[in-house]
Scaffold this motif. Structure first.
Motif, PDB file in Angstrom:
ATOM      1  N   ASN A  95       0.822  -1.220   0.000  1.00 21.48           N
ATOM      2  CA  ASN A  95       0.000   0.000   0.000  1.00 21.48           C
ATOM      3  C   ASN A  95       0.854   1.268   0.000  1.00 21.48           C
ATOM      4  O   ASN A  95       0.428   2.306  -0.507  1.00 21.48           O
ATOM      5  N   HIS A  96       2.063   1.162   0.545  1.00 18.30           N
ATOM      6  CA  HIS A  96       2.937   2.342   0.624  1.00 18.30           C
ATOM      7  C   HIS A  96       3.965   2.369  -0.510  1.00 18.30           C
ATOM      8  O   HIS A  96       4.890   3.182  -0.475  1.00 18.30           O
ATOM      9  N   GLY A  97       3.807   1.492  -1.486  1.00 19.42           N
ATOM     10  CA  GLY A  97       4.650   1.573  -2.671  1.00 19.42           C
ATOM     11  C   GLY A  97       5.857   0.676  -2.698  1.00 19.42           C
ATOM     12  O   GLY A  97       6.629   0.695  -3.657  1.00 19.42           O
ATOM     13  N   GLY A  98       6.057  -0.122  -1.633  1.00 17.33           N
ATOM     14  CA  GLY A  98       7.174  -1.054  -1.619  1.00 17.33           C
ATOM     15  C   GLY A  98       6.812  -2.368  -2.276  1.00 17.33           C
ATOM     16  O   GLY A  98       5.660  -2.599  -2.654  1.00 17.33           O
ATOM     17  N   VAL A  99       7.800  -3.240  -2.410  1.00 21.68           N
ATOM     18  CA  VAL A  99       7.604  -4.547  -3.042  1.00 21.68           C
ATOM     19  C   VAL A  99       7.704  -5.617  -1.961  1.00 21.68           C
ATOM     20  O   VAL A  99       8.805  -6.021  -1.568  1.00 21.68           O
TER      21      VAL A  99
END
Length: 413
Positions: free
Chosen positions: A55-59
């Motif tokens: 949700n925060h853009g990490g993988v």
């Protein structure tokens, strides 16, 4: 961060999320915008953490680990989906891209799954194939709210964005992914030597994770520090790119990374992202026990308070191959092991001698182990952690941790 300028993120630019307020079906920004992958940690990387990182853009990498029940794994994967901030990722039409298989519009889920390769060898490829088929997905609605297309066919189930392999020969499974995986599914391989990185480049993997000796959890017994490992691999891969035209995979750095200055350092050496395990362990979303999180946050001098050992794998009888051990926070078991080796004048046991030293029950460790597992007593059971543990002082959300690492938190601006 611009995904176009970051090699790692650009590999996933075809996975996008909707923007609030735009028309149905409109596609917006790439889902992955931060060059941080959360490590696949058994017992610590649950669905809530995976969703929080995504949700925060990490993988995020969901740990398949020591699986014995494929149905339970698929159920866990399905439980990630309701936690995602969007109602499901969309995949841009990659028909204009140069990648092989362009034109296949199969949607991909915004996480990867991580396999321990030698364990996958023992269990067989069935679970991997089911995941590639999208069985970790749930029936999901179309923009009109229906679970079927206008022609009445069921909407296709979605596989994960990538598959990660560590510790073993991944090549047979690379073939399976190429045969059965969707276009745009990436392959991530963790390596511990320069030669393994060269082999992965030759095999055409998308991402190479360079695991340094600073890493928590399992790794090779003979592995180098990251600061020398990264530039040597970069030079070797670039040389083969020039001489043979082999594409240089995206490089991720793994091992002891807890500060923004460390991220900047490995980026300057040639890494386009980092894999973080220990840093995510004390976050609110991690499923680890709170008393274990507090022990992590109270640790200091990570290079001294952690140690590499095989003792816990011997106690657990998981059958790890020779050549691997794991970094843990020191406890009574590791202290006993060190003292016992000194008493026997064994400074650095290798091969069969190492197994002999660790398997013999001379100190009562086995009986203590049985009790400790039942009580979850961290004086005896392993708390896997890297050398960066000494830099972790505050419990926070996964999002806050990621922003801090990248220098994007309010106090860093």
């Amino acid at each position: 961060m611009s995904t176009a300028k970051n090699q790692f993120l650009s590999l996933f630019s075809h996975i996008t999320r909707r923007t609030r307020g735009v028309g149905v079906g409109k596609l917006s920004t790439p889902w992955f915008t931060k060059p941080i992958a959360s490590a696949p940690m058994n017992g610590w990387s649950g669905p809530k953490l995976v969703a929080a990182v995504a949700n925060h853009g990490g993988v995020p990498i969901f740990p398949i680990g020591y699986f014995t029940d494929p149905a339970a794994i698929l159920k866990d994967l399905q439980s990630i989906l309701p936690l995602l901030s969007d109602n499901g990722p969309q995949q841009d039409d990659i028909g204009d891209s140069e990648e092989e298989g362009a034109g296949n519009k199969t949607e991909l889920l915004p996480y990867a799954v991580g396999f321990i390769t030698f364990w996958l060898d023992r269990q067989g490829p069935d679970l991997l194939l089911k995941i590639l088929e999208g069985q970790g997905d749930l029936p999901h609605p179309t923009p009109s709210g229906e679970t079927t297309t206008t022609g009445g066919a069921k909407k296709a189930l979605r596989p994960p964005a990538a598959v990660w392999f560590s510790f073993g020969d991944y090549r047979p499974y690379l073939k399976l992914i190429r045969q059965h995986g969707a276009a745009g599914t990436r392959v991530i391989v963790q390596v511990q030597t320069v030669q393994e990185a060269i082999d992965a480049q030759r095999d055409g993997v998308d991402v190479i994770v360079l695991q340094g000796t600073e890493s928590g959890g399992h790794g090779a017994q003979r592995v180098r520090p990251l600061l020398s490992f990264i530039p040597e691999v970069v030079e070797a891969l670039q040389e083969r790119n020039k001489s043979n035209g082999l594409k240089v995979p995206a490089i991720l750095a793994a091992g002891g990374i807890s500060l923004n200055s460390q991220w900047r350092a490995v980026e300057a050496l040639g890494a386009s992202g980092v894999v973080v395990g220990t840093g995510f362990m004390p976050t609110f979303e991690s499923p680890g026990a709170q008393h274990a999180k507090e022990r992590i946050l109270n640790a200091s001098d990570g290079g001294d308070s952690t140690v590499r050992t095989r003792i816990f794998d011997e106690l657990r009888d998981f059958g790890w191959p020779e050549g691997y051990d794991g970094r843990v926070v020191r406890n009574l078991v590791t202290d006993r092991e060190e003292e016992d080796m000194k008493t026997r004048s064994v400074v650095e046991p290798k091969g069969a001698e190492a197994f002999k030293v660790l398997r013999e029950d001379r100190t009562g460790t086995k009986e203590d182990w049985k009790r400790a597992v039942k009580d979850q007593d961290l004086d005896y059971i392993p708390l896997w952690a890297g050398t960066g543990v000494g830099l972790l002082k505050k419990q926070m959300s996964a999002a806050e941790w990621m922003d801090q690492l990248l220098g994007e938190s309010e106090k860093d601006k």
